[in-house]
Design an enzyme around this catalytic site. Structure first.
Site, PDB file in Angstrom:
ATOM      1  N   HIS A 183       8.495 -10.352  -3.402  1.00 20.16           N
ATOM      2  CA  HIS A 183       9.006 -10.902  -2.145  1.00 20.16           C
ATOM      3  C   HIS A 183       9.515 -12.339  -2.277  1.00 20.16           C
ATOM      4  O   HIS A 183      10.150 -12.844  -1.345  1.00 20.16           O
ATOM      5  CB  HIS A 183       7.922 -10.871  -1.059  1.00 20.16           C
ATOM      6  CG  HIS A 183       7.502  -9.498  -0.663  1.00 20.16           C
ATOM      7  ND1 HIS A 183       8.392  -8.514  -0.277  1.00 20.16           N
ATOM      8  CD2 HIS A 183       6.269  -8.921  -0.606  1.00 20.16           C
ATOM      9  CE1 HIS A 183       7.732  -7.403   0.004  1.00 20.16           C
ATOM     10  NE2 HIS A 183       6.443  -7.627  -0.188  1.00 20.16           N
ATOM     11  N   ASP A 212       6.892  -0.083  -4.650  1.00 28.56           N
ATOM     12  CA  ASP A 212       6.004  -0.676  -3.654  1.00 28.56           C
ATOM     13  C   ASP A 212       6.446  -0.216  -2.257  1.00 28.56           C
ATOM     14  O   ASP A 212       7.637   0.002  -2.015  1.00 28.56           O
ATOM     15  CB  ASP A 212       6.080  -2.203  -3.753  1.00 28.56           C
ATOM     16  CG  ASP A 212       5.024  -2.929  -2.946  1.00 28.56           C
ATOM     17  OD1 ASP A 212       4.043  -3.386  -3.532  1.00 28.56           O
ATOM     18  OD2 ASP A 212       5.194  -3.050  -1.716  1.00 28.56           O
ATOM     19  N   HIS A 258       6.604  -1.858   0.440  1.00 28.89           N
ATOM     20  CA  HIS A 258       7.393  -2.885   1.114  1.00 28.89           C
ATOM     21  C   HIS A 258       8.657  -3.190   0.295  1.00 28.89           C
ATOM     22  O   HIS A 258       8.620  -3.205  -0.939  1.00 28.89           O
ATOM     23  CB  HIS A 258       6.579  -4.170   1.284  1.00 28.89           C
ATOM     24  CG  HIS A 258       5.328  -3.990   2.077  1.00 28.89           C
ATOM     25  ND1 HIS A 258       4.094  -3.765   1.484  1.00 28.89           N
ATOM     26  CD2 HIS A 258       5.111  -3.984   3.421  1.00 28.89           C
ATOM     27  CE1 HIS A 258       3.173  -3.638   2.427  1.00 28.89           C
ATOM     28  NE2 HIS A 258       3.759  -3.761   3.597  1.00 28.89           N
ATOM     29  N   ASP A 287       0.812   0.561  -2.780  1.00 29.55           N
ATOM     30  CA  ASP A 287       0.477   0.574  -1.360  1.00 29.55           C
ATOM     31  C   ASP A 287       1.185   1.664  -0.566  1.00 29.55           C
ATOM     32  O   ASP A 287       1.036   1.729   0.661  1.00 29.55           O
ATOM     33  CB  ASP A 287       0.705  -0.806  -0.725  1.00 29.55           C
ATOM     34  CG  ASP A 287       1.951  -1.510  -1.205  1.00 29.55           C
ATOM     35  OD1 ASP A 287       2.741  -0.895  -1.958  1.00 29.55           O
ATOM     36  OD2 ASP A 287       2.141  -2.686  -0.858  1.00 29.55           O
TER      37      ASP A 287
END
Length: 308
Positions: free
Chosen positions: A122, A159, A161, A243
């Protein structure tokens, strides 16, 4: 050939405030889950500033360094904090990814898993966010291209996200294919399929909430593997976030532990066909500790199988 595991005790010294999902225990659980596996274990070195400057300006390095508190925590945003041990941990996390590239491209090992924290996908050029300080995988990709002289690399991020930072750091470089699947809608709100980057080298694959691993695997078969074949990477880097697991508290996808095994096998087979099996995998998210440990274990088991 073998699989390298890169980690460092400094990565246990990055301590987030109580209650933060990104916690020291994540790394404890992963390392415990991997302790009986046949791995070439290497201490992750510190990245150099030159490594980090391939993706971040000096002002960003200075901001992170100057934010480190003598004790307690400094909040960089609503989700991202630093503590006294965070700087060394972040330099180890980036340095481990760079070292893994050196080992794989140098023929020391077939592939590698970098079990470090803080995560990285990120972090944008000048913005730490989402628990991330430096763009570890993007830094490793640039190292492969600029230091080792590769012509093309691919990054695949599963992931849950969106890897907004990796996309931002690499999308201007036509040598880098960035593939990222993510639940949509979900924080950080980016990652629409229409986001292709200035060179068409970004492939975003939004996945609907409550969809399962079988759905994602079909998407990867129909979209990701052909994109790899078209780009012809000489190295594949994985942003390995776990996740999307059905037990994870931060999202709503329903992947099983075995889905991560299947996904890993697919990527490794593509790497075998395209780039002599050269793969570097770097830990990102995963916040249910048991699910994280189990998923990381099957992921690394497949790396080991591919290396033998």
């Amino acid at each position: 050939m073998t699989t390298a595991l890169l980690s460092h005790t400094d990565c246990l010294s990055h301590v987030n405030p109580p209650g933060a999902p990104e916690q020291v225990a994540r790394l404890h659980y992963i390392l415990r889950a991997l302790e009986d596996l046949d791995l070439h274990r290497v201490d992750a070195p510190m990245a150099t500033d030159a490594d980090l400057l391939r993706c971040h300006p000096q002002s960003h390095l200075d901001h992170i360094r100057n934010s480190i508190p003598a004790d307690g925590y400094t909040a960089l945003d609503a989700d991202t904090s630093v503590s006294p041990g965070s700087l060394n941990a972040a330099y180890r996390a980036a340095g481990g990814a760079v070292k893994a590239v050196d080992m794989v491209l140098g023929g020391e090992v077939q592939n590698a898993f970098v079990a470090t924290r803080p995560p990285g996908h990120h972090a944008e050029q000048t913005t730490p966010m989402g628990f991330c300080l430096f763009g570890n995988v993007a830094i490793a990709a640039k190292h492969a291209l600029d230091h080792h002289g590769l012509s093309r690399v691919a990054v695949v991020d599963f992931d849950v996200h969106h890897g907004n930072g990796t996309q931002a750091l690499l999308q201007d470089d036509p040598r880098a294919l960035v593939v990222t699947s993510q639940q949509m809608p979900l924080w950080p709100g980016t990652g629409e399929a229409s986001e292709r980057g200035p060179h068409g080298t970004v492939l975003n694959l939004p996945l609907p909430p409550a969809s399962d691993g079988a759905h994602a695997i079909e998407v990867y078969k129909s979209k990701v593997l052909p994109a790899f074949a078209k780009h012809q990477p000489e190295l594949i880097l994985i942003s390995a976030g776990f996740d999307a697991h059905q037990d994870d508290p931060l999202a709503n996808l329903n992947w099983s532990t075995e889905d991560f095994r299947t996904m890993t096998k697919m990527i490794l087979q593509s790497a075998q066909n395209l780039c002599k099996g050269r793969v570097v995998s770097v830990l990102e998210g995963g916040y249910d500790l048991d699910a994280l440990a189990a998923s990381a274990r099957v992921h690394v088991q497949e790396l080991i199988k591919a290396a033998t």
